[in-house]
Motif scaffolding. Structure first.
Motif, short mmCIF file in Angstrom:
data_model
loop_
_atom_site.label_atom_id
_atom_site.label_comp_id
_atom_site.label_asym_id
_atom_site.label_seq_id
_atom_site.Cartn_x
_atom_site.Cartn_y
_atom_site.Cartn_z
N LEU A 53 0.82 -1.21 0.00
CA LEU A 53 0.00 0.00 0.00
C LEU A 53 0.86 1.26 0.00
O LEU A 53 0.62 2.20 -0.76
CB LEU A 53 -0.92 0.02 1.22
CG LEU A 53 -2.26 -0.72 1.08
CD1 LEU A 53 -3.02 -0.69 2.39
CD2 LEU A 53 -3.10 -0.08 -0.02
N ILE A 54 1.88 1.25 0.88
CA ILE A 54 2.70 2.45 1.00
C ILE A 54 3.50 2.67 -0.28
O ILE A 54 3.76 3.81 -0.69
CB ILE A 54 3.61 2.34 2.25
CG1 ILE A 54 2.75 2.46 3.50
CG2 ILE A 54 4.69 3.40 2.25
CD1 ILE A 54 3.43 2.11 4.78
N ALA A 55 3.83 1.56 -0.95
CA ALA A 55 4.58 1.66 -2.20
C ALA A 55 3.83 2.48 -3.25
O ALA A 55 4.43 3.09 -4.13
CB ALA A 55 4.90 0.27 -2.74
N THR A 56 2.51 2.50 -3.17
CA THR A 56 1.75 3.29 -4.15
C THR A 56 1.95 4.79 -3.91
O THR A 56 1.74 5.59 -4.81
CB THR A 56 0.24 3.00 -4.06
OG1 THR A 56 -0.23 3.45 -2.78
CG2 THR A 56 -0.06 1.53 -4.22
N GLY A 57 2.34 5.15 -2.68
CA GLY A 57 2.74 6.53 -2.41
C GLY A 57 1.63 7.55 -2.35
O GLY A 57 1.89 8.74 -2.26
N SER A 58 0.38 7.13 -2.36
CA SER A 58 -0.69 8.14 -2.33
C SER A 58 -1.29 8.26 -0.93
O SER A 58 -1.11 7.37 -0.09
CB SER A 58 -1.78 7.78 -3.32
OG SER A 58 -2.53 6.70 -2.83
N LEU A 59 -1.99 9.36 -0.69
CA LEU A 59 -2.65 9.55 0.59
C LEU A 59 -3.78 8.55 0.75
O LEU A 59 -4.11 8.12 1.85
CB LEU A 59 -3.21 10.99 0.68
CG LEU A 59 -3.69 11.41 2.06
CD1 LEU A 59 -2.56 11.42 3.06
CD2 LEU A 59 -4.36 12.77 2.01
N PHE A 60 -4.34 8.15 -0.39
CA PHE A 60 -5.40 7.16 -0.38
C PHE A 60 -4.93 5.85 0.27
O PHE A 60 -5.67 5.19 0.98
CB PHE A 60 -5.86 6.89 -1.81
CG PHE A 60 -6.92 5.84 -1.89
CD1 PHE A 60 -8.23 6.13 -1.49
CD2 PHE A 60 -6.63 4.57 -2.36
CE1 PHE A 60 -9.20 5.17 -1.54
CE2 PHE A 60 -7.62 3.60 -2.42
CZ PHE A 60 -8.90 3.89 -2.01
#
Lengths: 388, 240
Positions: free
Chosen positions: A138-145
């Protein structure tokens, strides 16, 4: 041994007569009259109070002296700048939002079941670890979402565990009226701790750094870490949603009805078991949210962290008046602010090295003080009659 | 009892509290649209019997049927959905909830459309205008009479086929009792079956078609209300 149960009965008429005599003494001048009135009031108080009242008063006075001395000395030291104090405030609110979220679970369960769920701290811990499983991708996607998804996973984990605990460990004992549910809660607490230790090990774990939450926000002289603002905002949103749910939905009304009178609620067709399950679910959602937010701020979680933080959440619930939802929210913030201000404001003046190490002493000291002077909590009401 | 179908039938029911037997072998029945009263002195076991019917107390022997369905297999919270609703003794309104919240909770068992609920709410507020004045007040702040109106209104919100009223006149001033009984008569006129439990036998016997008299846990007398009013034993015991 209650202070109110003084064996001394007031002999009627005596005091008004003496007061009238003192008041009638016009010739002696105002000051003498006032002094006499004070003297009489004092004598009256002494006659009416028991030794318990004296001890309580002594406690109050020494506490007041200690606190004000600490405060004055700390201010005189002038060790911290205005910006420091402001950052203590923001950190206190951050910590407070986490405590407030946890304390809601204690207070709601107490409200409907009159039971303290001592495994709740570990439900909080489990939420942080549930989110850890999905954290990397999830964190790898780097978005606030992704951060919001992280919170959702933590909340779902905790909610599921809380509801499961209720079904398996508490419901079978509910009508027994013994200490069994309490013992069970402690057992469940160990089960959760050692299960998580089994899967994740004894050491501290952490989510990877989240770039969107890195950095600071500059507010005048103050640099506030963005993550702290995020945590406060997220917690406030969660609590706002809870408030709407409890106050403005059918489900919330049924919850309040069961908390007040379970039998009559059944006569309305409200299934108390379903309400209890629902209460554990939303208590779990709040605890899981707190778990993820805690991990975001402190950047380390471990399998045994639920105990100490859970006790803090419980303290916050007691502080606000257990069973009272707004009370738990306020209690959480009061505790968080006391912990972040207390060491600097009260202890540094006494020349205590590293006062921040004593923040837990402040938090628990506050709990003891509240229990001594206002056992029903800030917002609690005295229950004159035991509810059915 | 011929020609009209029986709504509630209680046959040979016992209620125990530990070793103490509160109700022994009680039987009664209420027909569709009928008003029946259960009278008796304080402690005769009336409330125990009512609570056994509503599944709040376990009962030993016998059967309890509502529209032919055995209630003993059900939980208390399943009964309002069937149309059997109790207005409990001592009002038991939710004191921290507002009047409107209390009324809406009364309709908890229904899956009704919003308009339908609003219509029913309006009807209840029409029956008890005092509740409309206090709609946003916490129910705990109402007077005893207003709380009784709220308790009855809350019961009506379930759209019951049958209402069990436990001591609706308890602790109220005579003037308020008249208002309450006026409303109860209006409810009966709409075809709702009523089982009224009362210590205040006069009032209940005036309204009811049939009556059952309970003494020390057993039903000792039953019959048309009009004949019981003239019965020597009832007069001696309850009417003075």
């Amino acid at each position: 041994m209650t202070p109110g149960a003084s064996p001394v009965t007031r002999s009627s008429g005596e005091i008004p007569d003496r007061a009238a005599a003192a008041g009638g003494n016009h010739g002696a001048g105002m000051d003498v009259g006032k002094a006499a009135a004070l003297h009489i009031a004092l004598a009256d108080w002494r006659r009416r109070s028991t030794w318990v009242d004296m001890v309580m008063l002594a406690l109050r006075v020494s506490l007041l002296v200690l606190v004000s001395a600490g405060l004055l000395l700390s201010l005189a030291h002038n060790e911290y700048s205005a910006a420091d104090w402001l950052s203590f405030a923001v950190f206190g609110l951050t910590l407070g939002s986490i405590y407030a979220l946890i304390s809601l679970g204690y207070t709601m369960v107490y409200g409907v079941l009159r039971m303290i769920n001592f495994a709740h701290g570990d439900v909080f811990m489990a939420g942080a670890f549930g989110a850890l499983i999905v954290a990397d991708p999830l964190i790898a996607t780097g978005s606030l979402f992704a951060v919001l998804a992280l919170i959702a996973v933590g909340a779902a984990t905790s909610a599921a565990i809380a509801a499961l605990i209720e079904r398996v460990a508490y419901r079978p004992f509910r009508h027994r009226g013994t200490l069994a549910p309490l013992i069970c809660a402690i057992g469940v607490s160990f089960v959760l701790q050692y299960t998580v230790r089994g899967f994740f090990g004894t050491g501290s774990r952490a989510y990877h750094d989240i770039p969107v939450l890195d950095g600071v926000v500059i507010l005048g002289p103050l640099q506030v870490p963005l993550v702290q603002l995020f945590v406060i905002l997220a917690a406030l949103l969660a609590m706002g949603a809870l408030h709407l749910l409890v106050q403005h939905t059918r489900l919330g009304a049924s919850m309040r009805a069961v908390a007040e009178d379970r039998e009559t609620a059944a006569l309305m067709g409200i299934n108390a078991d379903r309400v209890v399950t629902f209460t554990f679910l939303i208590g779990g959602v709040m605890a899981g949210t707190a778990g993820v937010l805690y991990a975001l701020v402190f950047k380390q979680i471990h399998a045994f962290m639920g105990f100490a933080i859970g006790i803090k959440g419980f303290a916050a619930a007691v502080l606000g008046g257990i069973g009272n939802i707004p009370g738990a929210m306020v209690g959480g913030f009061v505790l968080g602010l006391a912990e972040s201000f207390g060491p600097a404001a009260l202890l540094s003046g006494f020349g205590i090295p590293a006062p921040y190490q004593l923040k837990d002493a402040i938090a628990y000291g506050l709990l003891v003080i509240i229990l001594i002077f206002r056992p029903q909590g800030i917002f609690g009401e005295r229950l004159a009659v035991k509810r059915m | 009892m011929t020609g009209v179908s029986t709504l509630l039938s209680v046959h040979d029911v016992d209620v125990h509290y530990g070793q103490i037997c509160a109700v022994r072998g009680a039987s009664l029945d209420v027909a569709e649209g009928e008003v029946v009263t259960l009278i008796g002195a304080n402690g005769a076991g009336k409330s125990s019997l009512i609570n056994a019917i509503c599944r709040l107390r376990p009962c030993g022997e016998g059967h309890i049927r509502f529209r032919g369905q055995d209630l003993r297999a059900l939980r208390a919270d399943e009964l309002p959905g069937l149309g059997l609703v109790q207005v409990p003794e001592g009002r038991r309104v939710f004191g921290r909830l507002t009047v409107m919240e209390n009324l809406r909770l009364g309709a908890f068992c229904r899956k009704a459309a919003r308009d339908e609920l609003e219509t029913d709410l309006a009807a209840v507020l029409d029956l008890f205008p005092r509740l409309a004045e206090r709609r946003d007040q916490a129910a705990g702040t109402l007077s005893g009479g207003e709380q009784q109106m709220l308790a009855i209104g809350r019961g009506l919100m379930a759209k019951p086929a049958m209402l069990l009223l436990d001591e609706p006149s308890m602790g109220l001033a005579p003037r308020i009792i008249d208002v309450i009984y006026g409303a109860i008569a209006a409810i009966a006129a709409k075809g709702v079956s009523l089982l009224i439990v009362e210590q205040n036998a006069f009032l209940a016997l005036e309204l009811a078609r049939r009556a059952f008299v309970m003494e020390a846990g057993t039903i000792t007398l039953s019959g048309p209300a009009a004949s019981l009013v003239d019965d020597e034993r009832v007069r001696a015991a309850y009417l003075g």
